[in-house]
Design a protein around this motif. Structure first.
Motif, PDB file in Angstrom:
ATOM      1  N   TYR A 177       0.892  -1.340  -0.265  1.00 38.39           N
ATOM      2  CA  TYR A 177       0.145  -0.147  -0.478  1.00 38.39           C
ATOM      3  C   TYR A 177       1.029   1.198  -0.107  1.00 38.39           C
ATOM      4  O   TYR A 177       0.270   2.129  -0.525  1.00 38.39           O
ATOM      5  CB  TYR A 177      -0.933  -0.049   0.971  1.00 38.39           C
ATOM      6  CG  TYR A 177      -2.506  -0.478   1.144  1.00 38.39           C
ATOM      7  CD1 TYR A 177      -3.395  -0.307   0.361  1.00 38.39           C
ATOM      8  CD2 TYR A 177      -2.034  -2.178   2.040  1.00 38.39           C
ATOM      9  CE1 TYR A 177      -4.180  -1.386   0.407  1.00 38.39           C
ATOM     10  CE2 TYR A 177      -3.191  -2.853   1.154  1.00 38.39           C
ATOM     11  CZ  TYR A 177      -4.607  -2.778   0.437  1.00 38.39           C
ATOM     12  OH  TYR A 177      -5.446  -3.039   0.307  1.00 38.39           O
ATOM     13  N   THR A 178       2.182   1.190   0.399  1.00 40.24           N
ATOM     14  CA  THR A 178       3.132   2.383   0.847  1.00 40.24           C
ATOM     15  C   THR A 178       3.444   2.452  -0.729  1.00 40.24           C
ATOM     16  O   THR A 178       3.685   3.914  -0.784  1.00 40.24           O
ATOM     17  CB  THR A 178       4.025   1.773   1.797  1.00 40.24           C
ATOM     18  OG1 THR A 178       3.494   2.333   2.852  1.00 40.24           O
ATOM     19  CG2 THR A 178       4.502   2.966   1.801  1.00 40.24           C
ATOM     20  N   PHE A 179       3.750   1.750  -1.339  1.00 45.36           N
ATOM     21  CA  PHE A 179       4.622   2.133  -3.333  1.00 45.36           C
ATOM     22  C   PHE A 179       2.994   2.314  -3.798  1.00 45.36           C
ATOM     23  O   PHE A 179       2.990   3.399  -4.699  1.00 45.36           O
ATOM     24  CB  PHE A 179       4.650   0.696  -3.622  1.00 45.36           C
ATOM     25  CG  PHE A 179       5.778   1.037  -5.145  1.00 45.36           C
ATOM     26  CD1 PHE A 179       6.374   2.310  -4.578  1.00 45.36           C
ATOM     27  CD2 PHE A 179       5.148   1.297  -5.826  1.00 45.36           C
ATOM     28  CE1 PHE A 179       6.730   2.038  -6.487  1.00 45.36           C
ATOM     29  CE2 PHE A 179       5.642   0.466  -7.007  1.00 45.36           C
ATOM     30  CZ  PHE A 179       6.317   1.748  -7.480  1.00 45.36           C
ATOM     31  N   GLY A 180       2.198   1.978  -3.599  1.00 45.74           N
ATOM     32  CA  GLY A 180       0.756   1.981  -4.624  1.00 45.74           C
ATOM     33  C   GLY A 180       0.271   3.070  -3.855  1.00 45.74           C
ATOM     34  O   GLY A 180       0.063   3.603  -5.465  1.00 45.74           O
ATOM     35  N   MET A 181      -0.235   3.582  -2.585  1.00 52.72           N
ATOM     36  CA  MET A 181      -0.882   4.952  -2.586  1.00 52.72           C
ATOM     37  C   MET A 181       0.288   5.896  -3.095  1.00 52.72           C
ATOM     38  O   MET A 181      -0.194   7.286  -3.660  1.00 52.72           O
ATOM     39  CB  MET A 181      -1.089   5.254  -0.667  1.00 52.72           C
ATOM     40  CG  MET A 181      -2.534   3.922  -1.601  1.00 52.72           C
ATOM     41  SD  MET A 181      -2.665   4.331   0.368  1.00 52.72           S
ATOM     42  CE  MET A 181      -4.332   3.496   0.841  1.00 52.72           C
ATOM     43  N   GLY A 182       1.796   6.079  -2.772  1.00 55.71           N
ATOM     44  CA  GLY A 182       2.384   6.636  -2.921  1.00 55.71           C
ATOM     45  C   GLY A 182       2.889   7.135  -4.424  1.00 55.71           C
ATOM     46  O   GLY A 182       2.923   8.207  -5.069  1.00 55.71           O
TER      47      GLY A 182
END
Length: 174
Positions: free
Chosen positions: A79-84
């Motif tokens: 989620y960190t990579f995807g949302m960012g």
């Protein structure tokens, strides 16, 4: 002071609210075959990125992506990579995107769709889900997009007014 941190407060409230509301929409709770995943926090991140710029979208996306990974996810970093990344790419601080509600709504819904597809792809790649693509489309992706489309359609205009208010107040403070 509260104006400066109102965005983080709103995102944190939506973060908690999403987990609570998901329990209501969970398919095993009602016996429904459809999964409705609220992505309200992410939609606010995208709207904030559009109104306040890429730096803010990236900051909010990574910050709350980390929280999402720690609390709700089985795999850290997804989620960190995807949302960012999606918040960074979709944060076009162009007046056309800010002023045109239809374009804003379309941009946010496409961003949510990309996040859903990215999460599904990563979980499939890592072996955390065995959900078939057709099943994913019919039971999770389309119902989630419809629900989030309805939510952003209702709240797009009030959000735009709120961001205009925040911008005026921040200018007065500086």
């Amino acid at each position: 002071m509260i104006i400066r941190y109102s965005m983080f407060i709103a995102l944190f409230i939506l973060f908690i609210l999403e987990g609570t509301v998901y329990q209501v929409f969970a398919p095993d709770f009602h016996g429904s075959a459809y999964q409705l995943i609220p992505r309200w926090m992410f939609m606010l991140i995208l709207v904030a990125g559009i109104h306040r710029g890429r730096g803010n979208g990236l900051l909010y996306g990574i910050t709350f992506g980390v929280l999402y990974d720690i609390i709700y996810s089985q795999v850290l970093g997804v989620y960190t990579f995807g949302m960012g990344l999606i918040a960074y790419v979709f944060s076009n601080s162009i007046p056309f995107f800010k002023d045109n509600l239809a374009v804003l709504i379309l941009t946010v819904v496409v961003g949510v769709g990309l996040l859903e597809y990215y999460i599904y792809g990563m979980m499939t790649l890592l072996g955390k889900t065995s959900l078939a693509h057709e099943t994913f489309l019919s039971t999770r992706f389309i119902p989630t997009l419809i629900m989030n489309f309805l939510v952003i359609t209702v709240f797009a205009f009030p959000l735009r007014l709120w961001f205009q208010y925040l911008e005026r107040r921040m200018d007065e403070m500086n």
